[in-house]
Design a protein around this motif. Sequence first.
Motif, PDB file in Angstrom:
ATOM      1  N   SER A  54       0.855  -1.197   0.000  1.00 36.25           N
ATOM      2  CA  SER A  54       0.000   0.000   0.000  1.00 36.25           C
ATOM      3  C   SER A  54       0.883   1.237   0.000  1.00 36.25           C
ATOM      4  CB  SER A  54      -0.937   0.021   1.207  1.00 36.25           C
ATOM      5  OG  SER A  54      -0.202   0.044   2.415  1.00 36.25           O
ATOM      6  N   TRP A  55       0.360   2.291  -0.625  1.00 37.72           N
ATOM      7  CA  TRP A  55       1.069   3.566  -0.644  1.00 37.72           C
ATOM      8  C   TRP A  55       0.790   4.334   0.638  1.00 37.72           C
ATOM      9  CZ3 TRP A  55       4.969   5.089  -3.457  1.00 37.72           C
ATOM     10  CH2 TRP A  55       5.237   4.395  -4.646  1.00 37.72           C
ATOM     11  N   ASN A  56       1.817   4.959   1.157  1.00 38.07           N
ATOM     12  CA  ASN A  56       1.754   5.706   2.406  1.00 38.07           C
ATOM     13  C   ASN A  56       2.112   7.156   2.136  1.00 38.07           C
ATOM     14  OD1 ASN A  56       1.847   6.428   5.175  1.00 38.07           O
ATOM     15  ND2 ASN A  56       4.032   5.964   5.255  1.00 38.07           N
ATOM     16  N   LEU A  57       1.223   8.075   2.540  1.00 35.83           N
ATOM     17  CA  LEU A  57       1.439   9.499   2.309  1.00 35.83           C
ATOM     18  C   LEU A  57       1.936  10.176   3.579  1.00 35.83           C
ATOM     19  CD1 LEU A  57       0.932  11.775   0.103  1.00 35.83           C
ATOM     20  CD2 LEU A  57      -0.995  12.389   1.547  1.00 35.83           C
ATOM     21  N   TYR A  58       2.886  11.102   3.408  1.00 36.04           N
ATOM     22  CA  TYR A  58       3.437  11.880   4.519  1.00 36.04           C
ATOM     23  C   TYR A  58       2.962  13.328   4.419  1.00 36.04           C
ATOM     24  CZ  TYR A  58       6.895   8.109   5.162  1.00 36.04           C
ATOM     25  OH  TYR A  58       7.518   6.905   5.371  1.00 36.04           O
ATOM     26  N   PHE A  59       2.545  13.877   5.563  1.00 35.62           N
ATOM     27  CA  PHE A  59       2.238  15.297   5.674  1.00 35.62           C
ATOM     28  C   PHE A  59       3.405  16.002   6.356  1.00 35.62           C
ATOM     29  CE2 PHE A  59      -1.926  13.249   5.549  1.00 35.62           C
ATOM     30  CZ  PHE A  59      -2.589  14.003   4.592  1.00 35.62           C
ATOM     31  N   ALA A  60       3.716  17.196   5.884  1.00 35.96           N
ATOM     32  CA  ALA A  60       4.852  17.940   6.423  1.00 35.96           C
ATOM     33  C   ALA A  60       4.553  18.460   7.826  1.00 35.96           C
ATOM     34  CB  ALA A  60       5.192  19.115   5.505  1.00 35.96           C
ATOM     35  N   THR A  61       5.560  18.403   8.676  1.00 31.96           N
ATOM     36  CA  THR A  61       5.458  18.974  10.006  1.00 31.96           C
ATOM     37  C   THR A  61       6.794  19.593  10.393  1.00 31.96           C
ATOM     38  OG1 THR A  61       5.022  18.543  12.355  1.00 31.96           O
ATOM     39  CG2 THR A  61       6.013  16.752  11.102  1.00 31.96           C
ATOM     40  N   ALA A  62       6.747  20.661  11.160  1.00 30.52           N
ATOM     41  CA  ALA A  62       7.965  21.275  11.686  1.00 30.52           C
ATOM     42  C   ALA A  62       8.371  20.674  13.016  1.00 30.52           C
ATOM     43  CB  ALA A  62       7.773  22.791  11.835  1.00 30.52           C
ATOM     44  N   ASP A  63       7.458  19.896  13.628  1.00 27.28           N
ATOM     45  CA  ASP A  63       7.718  19.336  14.963  1.00 27.28           C
ATOM     46  C   ASP A  63       6.967  18.020  15.077  1.00 27.28           C
ATOM     47  OD1 ASP A  63       7.824  18.703  17.688  1.00 27.28           O
ATOM     48  OD2 ASP A  63       7.830  20.800  18.300  1.00 27.28           O
ATOM     49  N   ALA A  64       7.649  16.906  14.813  1.00 24.08           N
ATOM     50  CA  ALA A  64       6.998  15.601  14.820  1.00 24.08           C
ATOM     51  C   ALA A  64       6.435  15.250  16.200  1.00 24.08           C
ATOM     52  CB  ALA A  64       7.983  14.526  14.362  1.00 24.08           C
TER      53      ALA A  64
END
Length: 262
Positions: free
Chosen positions: A69-79
Amino acid sequence: MALHPEGAPCWADAMFPDLEAAKRFYGELLGWTFGESSEEFGHYTHAFSDGKAVAAVVPQLPGVEGPASWNLYFATADAAATAARIRENGGTVTMEPIEVGEFGTMLSAQDPSGVFFSAWQPGEHFGFEKTGEPGSYCWVDINTRDPRRTDAFFGAVFPFEMQQMDHDEVDFKLFNVEGQPVAGRLEMEDEVPDIVAPFANVHFAVEDCDAAVATVTKLGGELRYGPMDSPFGRFATVADPQGAVFTLIDVGTTEGDMPTFS
């Protein structure tokens, strides 16, 4: 290279039981070339289009079962802060924030309806170097059976401004960042089998949707839906031979008036 703004999709990857087969499939379908596999990071392998990083593929971990399955990442400045907001708003952190060498920090999670996603705090790796063009990531629709909970969750975790599509039969909402649409949220229809879990449907751009679908089936993949014309482009949802579902879209071929949002 500019950072992706907070909440914007910034990367996509997928685990495959057969990494070499995945490279052959996506290489022919999307024209991807591949870098050297990183043994230090589980043979993580970057994919490139016109020399620009567009995604990554990696061997499936031992003991992991089920289709790719494809996994999408959202940008964050502080994980770490993002992980805290995920918990506070009813989500589940499935992998705590972890540093990936000098490249950055990632976490993985599920929203309250079961949609799996990840977040990426960049170090040396900023994410997509090309989007919206043939051979690269173009869009994502978050498919959910519980739109109200999904909307509330993502609106609290990321700085999304939301707009509802004015349509009596389709429940679709835009997630905007800094005034620009970055993702969609789509309510799954009743006829979708229960076995299909809520998911983030990653879209890859192609020059010709019909030709791309023909390539998918020639290479052993499956057509799941479409091709269909829309104001956003001609698209089709497919599965690769290892079960990873995604959508192909030709944004240059459109039909109909753009919907209104409020």
